[in-house]
Design an enzyme around this catalytic site. Structure first.
Site, PDB file in Angstrom:
ATOM      1  N   GLU A 185      26.808  63.714  43.497  1.00 57.05           N
ATOM      2  CA  GLU A 185      26.505  62.283  43.345  1.00 57.05           C
ATOM      3  C   GLU A 185      26.208  61.650  44.702  1.00 57.05           C
ATOM      4  OE1 GLU A 185      29.912  60.781  41.193  1.00 57.05           O
ATOM      5  OE2 GLU A 185      29.057  61.350  39.255  1.00 57.05           O
ATOM      6  N   GLY A 265      37.155  68.418  46.499  1.00 55.98           N
ATOM      7  CA  GLY A 265      38.207  68.335  45.490  1.00 55.98           C
ATOM      8  C   GLY A 265      39.224  67.248  45.797  1.00 55.98           C
ATOM      9  N   THR A 313      38.610  58.633  34.313  1.00 57.38           N
ATOM     10  CA  THR A 313      39.155  57.298  34.043  1.00 57.38           C
ATOM     11  C   THR A 313      39.498  57.063  32.566  1.00 57.38           C
ATOM     12  OG1 THR A 313      38.044  56.374  35.946  1.00 57.38           O
ATOM     13  CG2 THR A 313      38.567  54.823  34.180  1.00 57.38           C
ATOM     14  N   HIS A 440      11.086  56.404  18.434  1.00 54.58           N
ATOM     15  CA  HIS A 440       9.981  56.774  19.305  1.00 54.58           C
ATOM     16  C   HIS A 440       9.433  55.566  20.050  1.00 54.58           C
ATOM     17  CE1 HIS A 440       6.585  59.220  20.547  1.00 54.58           C
ATOM     18  NE2 HIS A 440       5.776  58.231  20.209  1.00 54.58           N
TER      19      HIS A 440
END
Ligand code: NDP
Length: 451
Positions: A185, A265, A313, A440
């Site tokens: 990320e 980690g 979370t 669509h």
């Protein structure tokens, strides 16, 4: 002993806040002890500021590709410092919001750091260094986790994810260590914000344990956007030379950058709790609990990352609520850990619910599963003439025809899997997807038209 409270919660993060408010809703007298801002990892230095940076970085890359959509911007100023400051302001707003919500819920917020003095009592050192003791019939430990730095020389001078959100401005060249959620990320955010990123991974793939095919596609996309990913990197040292950070690997190869971030980690945050005085046994550096979130001490419970089960979370929130329902609401609930959807907010996003192809083969045998795939360039990329693809994959158990895995790479992957997770948890079969009318033009329609 006379107890001041029915419940003391240690830690005002996702799990602690949820438990405290739910317990108070049953009429319990609840205190929550927190030494930092209110909101925990998710709100202060995790999901929320990360997602705001994701939005910000999308904006930056969209502007860079705007000409195809008729927007010609000859000169514009990009300032990561403004983005970082606005993210901090939003975090502060959320901290105040959570304080208000505690007040409304009738939960007493005690500002300070707590440690056990007995199984029923907590000694708090507040922000003015005043020390006092509080006690309760039940104590819930919800103190979360902290990032881990690897044991290499000089690791202390590198950043961890918490530090990213404290930066005033982003340096030009970053090295991100790790191949997991946070590393992927952050590499994507930094790269989209114009930072030159090298990602050093000790294994031979990104996101070990995720579906391999999806991860390989993510890797290709990240590399095509300029992120330099290097695998099989065993690092031995980090030193600072003037303005440069220099990392050295086992083969003596060095990597130079302005900043190094370890995303290697996280571990339960047990330091300073004086758990010895509570009678709690630590097993493998985490607090072990039973299915009702109870520790080996009768009146002490724990939820969230400090128990190192599923460190997400929504899971911590559910564990907190289930604890409160059982202990104060006279209910008999357990958390359902099946079919938890997961997403990595990389760019492109990846998400999934259920099993990976590798797990399904291991569990049922290759001959007992069907795999459906769809890979294409989404409409949003056509005018920009980008090569980014999206990828959708369904894993179906042949005999029962149940969908046992659903994976996606591409825009809105997290939003789409959240919805798919409902049907898959309900036991949807391939035919249920096939018989659902497509919407669509969308990316998600591919999930109901796969042959
Ligand atoms: P992860 O466990 O996802 O990844 C850790 C990475 O660091 C792995 O690639 C691992 O390699 C590597 N690593 C571990 N030790 C070393 C070392 N000594 N030297 C070099 N590399 C090392 O942890 P994260 O910190 O990324 O995230 C922690 C947790 O936070 C996640 O598991 C998730 O539960 C949660 N999270 C969830 C998010 C979301 O839902 N979107 C976002 C961010 C975090 P290897 O694979 O070889 O072990």
């Amino acid at each position: 002993m006379k107890h001041c409270f029915d419940l003391i919660v240690l830690g005002a993060g996702s799990g602690g806040l949820a438990a405290a408010k739910r317990a108070a809703s049953y009429g319990a007298k609840v205190a929550i002890v927190e030494g930092d801002l209110v909101g925990g990892t998710c709100v202060i230095r995790g999901c929320v500021p990360k997602k705001l940076l994701v939005y910000g970085s999308h904006f930056w890359s969209s502007l860079a590709n705007a000409s195809g959509f008729g927007i010609e911007i000859n000169k514009f100023k990009k300032d990561s410092g403004v983005l970082l400051e606005n993210v901090r302001q939003e975090v502060n707003r959320l901290n105040r919001l959570h304080i208000d919500l505690l007040e409304k819920a009738n939960v007493q917020l005690i500002r300070g750091w707590g440690k056990f003095s007995s199984p029923n009592s907590i000694v708090v050192t507040n922000q003015e260094n005043k020390i006092f003791e509080i006690s309760a019939h039940k104590i819930l430990i919800a103190v979360g986790g902290r990032p881990i730095r690897p044991s290499i020389d000089g690791a202390a001078i590198g950043f961890v994810s918490d530090d990213l959100f404290l930066q005033k401005v982003l340096p030009k060249k970053f090295i991100v260590i790790g191949g997991g959620f946070i590393a992927c990320e952050i590499s994507c955010i930094l790269s989209a914000l114009g930072v030159s990123v090298t990602q050093l991974v000790r294994g031979n793939c990104l996101l070990r344990g995720f579906d391999k095919e999806v991860c390989l596609m993510l890797q290709n996309d990240m590399q095509s956007k300029g992120i330099d990913i290097k695998f099989d990197q065993d690092l031995v040292s980090l030193i600072k030379q003037k303005d440069d950070m220099i990392l050295t690997n086992l083969n003596g190869i060095t990597f130079k950058s302005n900043a190094v971030l370890f995303a290697t980690g996280r571990k339960p945050f047990l330091e300073g709790l004086e758990l010895g005085k509570s009678g709690i046994k630590i097993v493998e550096n985490k607090i072990k609990v039973d299915i009702k979130n109870k520790t080996n001490v009768d009146n002490i419970y724990a939820v969230g990352d400090v128990t190192d089960r599923v460190n997400l979370t929504p899971v911590a929130i559910e564990e907190g609520r289930v604890f409160a329902d059982n202990c104060f609401g006279n209910k008999n609930r357990i958390v359902d850990y099946n079919f938890i959807p997961k997403a990595v907010f990389s760019q492109p996003e990846i998400s999934f619910v259920g099993e990976t192809e590798e797990e399904a083969i291991l569990n049922y045998g290759e001959e007992n599963i069907d795999i459906y795939r769809s890979k294409f360039r989404p409409m949003s990329e056509m005018i920009q003439k980008s090569d980014s693809k999206c990828f959708l994959k369904l894993i179906v158990h042949k005999h029962s025809q149940k969908i046992i895995g659903c994976h996606m790479l591409g825009e809105h992957a997290s939003e789409i899997i959240q919805m798919a997770a409902i049907s898959i948890k309900m036991g949807a079969k391939k035919i249920d997807f096939d018989e659902t009318m497509a919407l669509h033009p969308t990316i998600a329609e591919e999930f109901v038209t796969m042959m």
